[in-house]
Design an enzyme around this catalytic site. Structure first.
Site, PDB file in Angstrom:
ATOM      1  N   ASP A 162      44.756  38.827  36.297  1.00 19.73           N
ATOM      2  CA  ASP A 162      43.580  38.548  37.117  1.00 19.73           C
ATOM      3  C   ASP A 162      43.922  38.864  38.574  1.00 19.73           C
ATOM      4  OD1 ASP A 162      41.049  37.559  37.855  1.00 19.73           O
ATOM      5  OD2 ASP A 162      41.927  35.610  38.324  1.00 19.73           O
TER       6      ASP A 162
ATOM      7  N   THR B 102      41.901  37.395  41.705  1.00 23.01           N
ATOM      8  CA  THR B 102      41.669  36.290  42.634  1.00 23.01           C
ATOM      9  C   THR B 102      42.507  35.084  42.237  1.00 23.01           C
ATOM     10  OG1 THR B 102      39.403  37.073  42.908  1.00 23.01           O
ATOM     11  CG2 THR B 102      39.907  34.859  43.692  1.00 23.01           C
TER      12      THR B 102
ATOM     13  N   GLU C  44      33.976  36.960  55.586  1.00 20.84           N
ATOM     14  CA  GLU C  44      33.171  36.425  56.670  1.00 20.84           C
ATOM     15  C   GLU C  44      33.924  35.338  57.431  1.00 20.84           C
ATOM     16  OE1 GLU C  44      29.528  35.168  54.849  1.00 20.84           O
ATOM     17  OE2 GLU C  44      28.571  37.090  55.269  1.00 20.84           O
TER      18      GLU C  44
ATOM     19  N   LYS D 153      25.891  44.430  58.044  1.00 20.05           N
ATOM     20  CA  LYS D 153      27.280  44.785  57.766  1.00 20.05           C
ATOM     21  C   LYS D 153      27.418  45.015  56.270  1.00 20.05           C
ATOM     22  CE  LYS D 153      29.035  40.066  57.206  1.00 20.05           C
ATOM     23  NZ  LYS D 153      29.927  39.026  57.724  1.00 20.05           N
TER      24      LYS D 153
ATOM     25  N   GLY E 116      36.820  39.847  38.052  1.00 17.99           N
ATOM     26  CA  GLY E 116      35.372  39.696  38.077  1.00 17.99           C
ATOM     27  C   GLY E 116      34.762  40.128  39.381  1.00 17.99           C
TER      28      GLY E 116
END
Length: 1275
Positions: A533, A535, A661, A725, A837
Site C-alpha cells: 500500500d 498511504t 493543502e 489550483k 486507492g
C-alpha cells in the site's frame, strides 16, 4: 450441499424470498410496509431470467422511479417528495406477514478466534487428526492394541499423545491471543440511545435500528445513517484512511429535509423507516430512501422546534443540500390519515395506504464502519448494517488456511517415505514366508538373535499373513518421524519470539514487531513479490513545501523557513539571496491565492486518535466531558473574535481534506501570509500584521475528471475572483495569459525530483458572469439524471480564460529508509508492486520519490478506460513493446483494471508480470486482493507478500501467502489480520532479508535432518532382518523406540532451529543477493535432499555393521539386548555428529543440547536397565545390560570408530564443496576482470602507489583492493 443427495439439498436449501427485496428498518411508531405488485413482478421476472434476485437493481429502479415520477428534470428540485405506500398497522396481528416486519439482522460481534471453551478439545483434536501423519500413528497405535505386536503399544501411544498435547497448547495460546484482540474491539464503549436514555454499551451489543452517539475522534463501530450533528449545517467530517487509504477528510451530511436531531430528547418523537439495499461491498455508492409518515412529520418538526425550510438546505459547499426546497403544501394535499381497506384473504390483517415523506439517500449520508469522526463534537446516527453486513466486513475476505512452502515439501517427503515403508513391509513379509536361512534347532538352543515368542511359519492362513504385515508395519513405521510436526510447531512458535524481541525492529515509541501466527515464519525467506500500500505504508502522510514558481522566477523553500530565489545559469542553478514575500507584490499575490484557495479549517487541537477497549474508555470519560463542555459547537470556525486575534499555534491546528493543502498553508504562515479561519463564509488572512477579509461566495470541489478545485471570493472592494489550483495538465490549457512555458518547464523539474505539483491560476469575474454561472449551477444541481456530468460542465465553463500565476512543488515525505529498503529488495530479486486507492498522479509521484520509478524507467500507462476493446488493444500494444529485461513500469487505474479482469485477465497477467515494477491506482480493497490472487495463481506460483496499514488492505493481506501489517496511526485492523506486524516499512528489510533467511534455512535443514535421522534409526532394523531370518523380532528395546524422537535426538535440532545463522545479519543486509539462493524452496529439492539420504544410508551401515562384525569382542554380551543397545548408541553418536557438522553457528546453547542428548540417553537407559519398570520383565532381557556394556573398553573404541567413519565423508564433501565453489568463482571472476580491463584499460585512473613493476617478468601488477574499487558492480 454438493456432497448430499438432491432431495436432502432441497430440504436445507433456503428459498429465495421475493417479498422482501429491500432491507427495512423501523424506528418509532410507524406502520409496516408491504411491497407493491410491481416490485414483486419485477422480482419474479428478474429471477426467471438470471436465476437470482438482483435486489440492488430493484432498489435503484424504485428509488429512481419515486424520484422522477412527479418531477420534471428541467423544472423541479430533487427535494423530498410525498409518496403513498401500502402498509400494515403495527397494532394489528401480523400473521403470515410477520417476517416482513421482523427481519433478523446479524449482531455486531467480531469473531476471528477459531475455538471457544466448549469446542476447543474436540475441534482441536479433530483438526490434528486430519493430518495424515497423526492419523497414521493413531492407526498404528490401534493396530498394536489388537494384534500380537512385537513391541508394547505404549511405544506408539506415548509419542502421539505428546505430539497432540504440545500442539494443542500452542494453538490454544495463539487462539487466546485472538480472543484478546476480539474482546478489545467488541468491548469498546459506545453510547446508544434506548428508551429515551443515553446508555453506554459494548460495541458487540449494537443492533440494527439503534441510535448511536459518537464523539470526536471516535472510531465508527458500524454502518450508520447520519441523522444529527453538532454542526450548524448538519454535517460532519470523517477520516476514511482505514477504508480507501486516503487521509484527507470527507464530508457527510444529514439527509435533506430531515428535522434537526441535535439532542437526545429530539429522538423521542423520531418516527421513520429506512429502506435500503441489502448488504454489498461497494464503498462508494449507496441506494436507499428515508420514509417519514406524513402525520408524524409535523409532530417531529414541532417537537424539535424546526421546520423543513430551517434545516440544512443551505449548507455551504454541499451540492446535495444547496437551494433545496420542500413544499409543505404538497404534503398537506394528501390525506394524512390511513384509509383502511378490508383484506378479503385474511380477516386478521388490516391493510391501508399511508402517506410518507420520501427522502432519497446516497453515500453522502452514510458513515461507514472503520472511519473516524473528525472536527465534529458529536453526531447521531441510526444503525443500518452490523457485523458481517458492514461494508468493511464485506470487503474483507475470510481468512483461509495458509500453508508454507516447506510444509508442502514435507508432504511430498512423507509420500516418498510412505512408499519406502510399504516396500520394506512387503519385502520383509515376502521374505518371511519364502526364506529360511537357518537350520531348525532341536529346541534346546536358539540363535543369538531369537526370542521365545517367534511365531511359527508353518501356518500360512490369512490371519497369519495380516499379523506379519502389521508386525513389520509397526517395526518400520518409525521411518515416518512422528515428532517432526511437534518439533516444527515448537521451533516456529518459540522462534517467532526472536522476531518479536529484535530491538532493531523497535521504533522510537517502543513499539516492537508482532507475530500473529508462527505457521509462516519460513515464508519470509521465500518472497518473490511484495504488494505494498502507499498511504501510511510507504509514506508518513507528512507533506512539506519545497519549491514554487511565481511568474518567470523559481524559488526554493529551505530549512530556515525562508524563500530563496534561484537563477538558472548555463550549467548549474545558482542560489541568490533570500527573498521577503511582503516586499514583492507578485509573491504576496501568489501566497494570498494559496491562503484563500483551499478547504482547510482552523480547529482546536484534539487528543490523538487511538483504539481503546471498553474498560480503557471509561478512564477518559470524565476528561472528555470536560473538554466537550469547553469546546465550540461549530466545527468550522474559531471562537467568536478568533479571526481578529493572533492564533496560538499551540492550541489550534489546520484540518485539511488534502495533506497538500495543509502543507501549503503552513508554508504560507511561515512566510507571513497567515490564514486565520472563517466565520459565516468570511475568510480572514493576516499579511504582515494587516487583516484582510474575503467573502467566499462558492467553492467548486475537486473531482478526478477536472483535476482541480476552485473558490470564488469577493474582497472588500467588491471584486470577485476565481482562484484555481490543480494538475498542470488541467490548469495550463485553460489559461490565456501567464508564463506558461516557464511554469511547465519548472513543473517538469519538480516531477523529476519526485514532488507533487500544482498549478495556480486566477480570473476576475464580473457581476454578470458570476450571476450567470450561479444560475447555471443552480439549474444543474436540480437535475436528477446526469447531475454530476452537468455540474462538471458548468464548473469547466467558469474555469477558463484564466491567468497562470505559478506552480508549487510539495514533497510527500516517505517513511524512514524506504528507498534503501526497495533497493535492497531489487538486489534480492524481489519485485515490488504498489497498490493504492489514491489517484494516479499521486501514485506515480510517490513511486518516483521512493525509487520505484527512476529517470531511466519506461512507463506504460493504462488509465481512464472503461471500454473493453480499448483496454485489450492497449495491453496488446504494451505486450509487443515491452521487453522483460528493460527497466519498465506498468501503471494502471482501478477502472481499467476492472475491465481487464473481465475481458482479458490472462493478457493483463502476462503484461503486468513482464514489467519490472507495477503501480496500481484508484484500487478498491477487493481489487487489491484480486491483483494478489492473479499473481499468486500464475503458472510459476510465486510466493507473494502483501504489506498494508489500513482496513482497506485486509483483503489483500489475507489473499497473499504472507501478510505484513504496519502499525498505522488510524487503527490496527491490518496489523490484526496480518501474519506479522511492524511499525515502519523500513523494518521490512530486516524482517525479510535477515529473519526470513534465517527462518527458512533453519526449518528446511530441520525437516531434512528429521527424515535423515529416522532413516539412520530404522534402517538397522531392516539390516537385522537379514540376520534374523526375517522374523518380526525388534532389534531395539521399546524404550529406545519411544524416547528416540522425543528426547534423545530432538533437542539438538530444536536448538539448531533457534540459533542457526549461516550468515550474520550485517552480511545479509549488506549483500541482499544472498537472499536469492534459497528461492523456490531450493534447500528441499531432490538435488539437495539426495546427499542427506545417501548420508543416512552410509551412517546406518556404519552403525549396524561395525558392531555386527565386532560382536565377538564383547565377552558374554552377544545377546540381542546388548547388540541392539550398542547399535542404538551408535545411532545417537552418528546423528549428533552429523548435526555438529551441519551447523555453521556454534553457541553455548547448541553445545548444551549435544550434552543433553547424551546425558538423557545415559540416564534413561541406565535407569531402565537397573529398575524393573514393568511387571513380568524377563531376567536377562535388559537388566544390567547397559552398565555392563559401558564397562567394556571395546564399546568406547567402537563408538569412536562409528563417529569417525560416519562423519568423515560429510566433512570431506563439505570441504571439497566449499573449495570447489571458491575455485570456480575465482576463475570466473578473473575472466570477467580480464575482459573488462581490455575494454576499459585506457580509462582507469589508477594511483601510482598501487602500481608494482616486476623487472624479472616485465609485468605491471595492480593491487587487488584498488582494482576491485574500480570494477563495475556486474564484475
Amino acid at each position: 450441499m454438493g456432497y448430499f443427495p438432491k432431495w436432502i439439498s432441497k430440504l436445507f436449501k433456503k428459498k429465495s424470498n421475493c417479498e422482501a427485496p429491500f432491507r427495512r428498518i423501523y424506528k418509532g411508531d410507524v406502520p409496516y410496509l408491504r411491497d407493491s405488485e410491481t416490485d414483486l413482478q419485477r422480482c419474479s421476472i428478474r429471477k426467471s431470467v438470471t436465476g437470482r434476485v438482483d435486489r440492488k437493481s430493484i432498489v435503484s429502479q424504485r428509488t429512481r422511479s419515486r424520484a422522477t415520477s412527479e418531477i420534471d428534470d428541467d423544472e423541479e428540485d430533487p427535494a423530498p417528495k410525498p409518496v403513498r405506500r401500502q402498509s400494515i398497522a403495527r397494532s394489528a396481528p401480523l400473521a403470515h406477514n410477520a417476517p416482513l416486519a421482523q427481519e433478523k439482522f446479524p449482531d455486531n460481534l467480531i469473531v476471528t478466534a477459531r475455538y471457544n471453551l466448549w469446542n476447543f478439545l474436540p475441534t482441536n483434536l479433530f483438526e490434528q487428526l486430519r493430518r495424515v501423519v497423526n492419523f497414521y500413528f493413531l492407526v498404528i497405535a490401534f493396530t498394536q492394541l489388537i494384534i500380537d505386536s512385537p513391541v508394547h503399544p505404549v511405544t506408539a501411544i506415548s509419542p502421539l499423545a505428546f505430539v497432540l498435547l504440545v500442539t494443542a497448547v500452542k494453538q490454544g495460546y495463539e487462539d487466546w491471543l485472538r480472543h484478546k484482540n476480539d474482546d478489545q474491539v467488541n468491548n469498546r464503549a459506545v453510547k446508544v440511545l434506548r428508551n429515551g436514555i443515553l446508555e453506554e454499551i459494548q460495541s458487540k451489543d449494537i443492533k440494527v435500528g439503534d441510535i448511536v452517539k459518537l464523539e470526536s475522534d471516535e472510531q465508527v463501530p458500524t454502518d450508520l445513517l447520519l441523522l444529527g450533528s453538532s454542526d450548524e449545517y448538519l454535517r460532519c467530517q470523517i477520516n476514511t484512511a482505514n477504508l480507501d487509504g486516503e487521509t484527507n477528510l470527507k464530508l457527510r451530511y444529514c439527509p435533506s429535509g430531515l428535522p434537526h436531531f441535535k439532542h437526545e430528547a429530539d429522538f423521542n418523537t423520531c418516527h421513520l423507516i429506512v429502506e435500503c439495499e441489502h448488504p454489498c461491498d461497494d464503498l462508494y455508492e449507496f441506494n436507499g430512501s428515508l420514509l417519514i409518515p406524513a402525520d408524524k412529520l409535523a409532530l417531529m418538526h414541532r417537537t424539535n422546534n424546526r421546520n423543513i425550510s430551517s434545516t440544512n438546505l443551505h449548507a455551504p459547499n454541499s451540492h446535495n443540500h444547496e437551494n433545496s426546497r420542500q413544499s409543505k403544501a404538497s404534503i398537506k394535499s394528501h390525506d394524512s390519515q390511513q384509509t383502511h381497506l378490508p383484506d378479503f384473504s385474511s380477516g386478521m390483517i388490516r391493510q391501508g395506504m399511508t402517506d410518507f415523506l420520501s427522502i432519497p439517500l446516497t453515500m453522502e449520508n452514510i458513515v461507514l464502519r472503520g472511519t473516524r469522526l473528525k472536527n465534529t463534537d458529536y453526531i447521531f446516527g441510526i444503525v443500518v448494517y452490523t457485523g458481517r453486513d458492514t461494508r468493511l466486513a464485506r470487503n474483507s475476505e475470510k481468512s483461509e488456511a495458509k500453508f508454507s512452502t516447506v510444509e508442502r515439501a514435507v508432504n511430498y517427503y512423507l509420500i516418498f517415505f510412505v512408499i519406502i515403508l510399504l516396500f520394506l513391509v512387503f519385502f520383509c513379509s515376502i521374505m518371511h514366508f519364502a526364506v529360511d536361512w537357518f537350520p531348525e534347532t532341536d529346541g534346546t538352543e536358539a540363535p543369538w538373535y531369537a526370542n521365545d515368542n517367534i511365531p511359527s511359519r508353518s501356518v500360512k492362513n490369512a490371519s497369519t499373513v495380516l499379523n506379519v504385515l502389521a508386525s513389520f508395519m509397526i517395526l518400520f513405521n518409525y521411518i515416518i518421524p512422528i515428532s517432526l510436526y511437534v518439533t516444527v510447531e515448537l521451533q516456529k512458535f518459540l522462534g517467532s519470539k526472536f522476531f518479536v524481541w529484535d530491538i532493531e525492529m523497535m521504533d522510537e515509541e517502543g513499539r516492537h514487531a508482532l507475530c500473529n501466527t508462527s505457521d509462516l515464519n519460513e515464508e519470509l525467506g521465500q518472497i518473490e513479490y511484495i504488494f505494498s500500500d502507499k498511504t501510511g505504508t510507504l509514506t508518513q502522510n507528512l507533506m512539506k513545501f519545497q519549491h514554487c514558481t511565481v511568474g518567470n522566477t523559481r524559488y526554493e523553500y529551505k530549512s530556515d523557513q525562508r524563500l530563496h530565489q534561484l537563477n538558472r545559469g548555463n550549467h548549474d542553478t545558482v542560489e541568490s539571496s533570500k527573498v521577503e514575500v511582503a516586499k514583492s507584490n507578485e509573491l504576496l499575490e501568489f501566497f494570498r491565492t494559496l491562503a484563500l484557495c483551499h478547504s482547510v479549517q482552523v480547529v482546536p487541537k484534539r487528543r490523538s486518535s487511538f483504539d481503546v477497549g471498553f474498560t480503557e474508555k471509561k478512564v477518559f470519560k470524565n476528561d472528555k466531558k470536560s473538554r466537550l463542555s469547553n469546546r465550540r459547537k461549530s466545527m468550522n470556525t474559531p471562537e467568536p473574535g478568533a479571526s481578529e486575534m493572533e492564533l496560538d499555534r499551540g492550541s489550534w491546528e489546520y484540518q485539511a481534506s488534502s495533506p497538500d493543502e495543509k502543507a501549503l498553508l503552513e508554508a504560507c504562515e511561515t512566510l507571513g501570509v497567515l490564514y486565520k479561519g472563517e466565520k459565516e463564509d468570511v475568510l480572514t488572512i493576516d499579511t504582515g500584521g494587516t487583516h484582510e477579509y474575503y467573502k467566499r461566495l462558492m467553492q467548486l470541489e475537486f473531482d478526478a475528471d477536472r483535476k482541480c478545485m476552485s473558490v470564488i471570493v469577493e474582497n472588500s472592494k467588491g471584486e470577485k475572483w476565481l482562484l484555481t489550483k490543480g494538475a498542470e495538465s488541467s490548469i495550463v490549457p485553460k489559461c490565456d495569459h501567464g508564463p506558461t512555458h516557464e511554469v511547465l518547464k519548472n513543473v517538469m523539474d519538480y516531477a523529476m525530483m519526485g514532488l507533487r505539483t500544482l498549478a495556480i491560476a486566477k480570473r476576475e469575474l464580473t457581476t454578470k458572469e458570476y450571476d450567470d454561472f450561479a444560475n447555471e449551477l443552480r439549474a444543474a444541481r436540480r437535475l436528477i439524471k446526469n447531475r454530476q456530468e452537468k455540474v462538471r460542465e458548468v464548473y469547466s465553463s467558469i474555469e477558463s480564460h484564466m491567468t497562470l500565476i505559478g506552480a508549487t512543488g510539495v514533497e510527500d515525505q516517505l517513511q524512514e529508509n524506504v528507498p534503501e529498503t526497495l533497493q535492497s529488495f531489487a538486489a534480492a530479486g524481489i519485485r515490488v508492486w504498489m497498490l493504492t486507492g489514491d489517484k494516479l498522479e499521486t501514485g506515480v509521484n510517490v513511486a518516483v520519490s521512493c525509487g520505484l520509478i527512476t529517470a531511466s524507467t519506461k512507463q506504460y500507462i493504462v488509465s481512464q478506460t472503461s471500454d473493453g476493446e480499448e483496454v485489450q488493444a492497449k495491453l496488446t500494444e504494451i505486450q509487443k513493446e515491452m521487453d522483460a529485461s528493460d527497466n519498465t513500469c506498468f501503471v494502471i487505474d482501478g477502472d481499467s483494471l476492472a475491465v481487464a479482469f473481465k475481458i482479458c485477465p490472462d493478457l493483463l497477467r502476462v503484461v503486468s508480470m513482464a514489467a519490472l515494477r507495477v503501480v496500481c491506482c484508484r484500487m478498491a480493497p477487493l481489487q487489491k486482493a484480486q491483483v494478489v490472487q492473479m499473481v499468486k495463481n500464475s503458472p510459476d506460483s510465486p510466493t507473494c507478500c502483501a504489506v498494508g496499514d489500513g482496513a482497506n488492505d485486509c483483503a489483500m493481506i489475507l489473499a497473499a501467502h504472507i501478510g505484513i501489517g504496519i502499525l498505522g496511526k488510524e487503527g490496527r485492523q491490518a496489523a490484526r489480520c496480518a501474519d506479522f506486524a511492524i511499525s515502519k516499512f523500513g523494518f521490512l528489510r530486516r524482517a525479510i532479508l535477515v529473519h526470513g533467511h534465517w527462518y527458512y534455512v533453519r526449518l528446511a535443514n530441520l525437516a531434512n535432518y528429521f527424515f535423515y535421522k529416522n532413516v539412520v534409526f530404522i534402517t538397522p532394523q531392516f539390516f537385522f532382518s537379514f540376520s534374523s531370518n526375517f522374523s518380526t523380532q525388534p532389534i531395539f528395546n521399546g524404550l529406545f523406540l519411544m524416547m528416540y524422537n522425543i528426547f534423545f535426538s530432538s533437542i539438538p535440532i530444536l536448538i539448531f532451529g533457534f540459533t542457526e545463522q549461516p550468515y550474520s545479519s550485517e552480511t545479509l543486509l549488506s549483500q541482499p543477493h544472498l537472499y536469492k539462493r534459497n528461492r523456490k524452496n531450493s534447500l528441499m529439492t531432490v538435488k539437495k535432499f539426495l546427499p542427506w539420504f545417501l548420508s543416512s544410508l552410509w551412517h546406518s551401515l556404519a552403525c549396524y555393521y561395525l558392531p555386527y562384525f565386532s560382536r565377538d569382542n564383547f565377552d558374554n554380551m552377544n545377546d540381542i539386548s546388548t547388540f541392539g543397545t550398542i547399535v542404538f548408541t551408535g545411532v545417537i553418536v552418528a546423528t549428533n555428529c552429523k548435526m555438529a557438522v551441519e551447523t555453521k553457528y556454534l553457541t553455548w546453547w547448541f553445545l548444551a543440547s549435544q550434552i543433553f542428548s547424551y546425558v538423557s540417553y545415559l540416564f534413561f537407559a541406565g535407569m531402565f536397565s537397573e529398575v524393573d519398570l514393568r511387571p513380568g520383565v524377563l531376567a536377562g532381557e535388559f537388566r544390567h545390560v547397559f552398565f555392563m556394556m559401558l564397562s567394556s573398553v571395546c564399546f568406547w573404541l567402537l563408538m569412536l570408530l562409528v563417529g569417525v567413519t560416519s562423519t568423515l565423508p560429510d566433512i570431506t564433501f563439505a570441504a571439497f564443496r566449499h573449495s570447489w565453489k571458491y575455485i570456480v568463482r575465482h576463475f570466473k571472476g578473473l575472466g570477467k576482470h580480464k575482459n573488462w580491463l581490455k575494454t576499459h584499460r585506457q580509462s582507469i585512473p589508477i594511483p601510482k602507489s598501487t602500481l608494482l613493476f616486476s623487472k624479472r617478468s616485465g609485468t605491471l601488477t595492480i593491487s587487488n583492493s584498488t582494482l576491485t574499487s574500480y570494477l563495475p558492480n556486474s564484475a
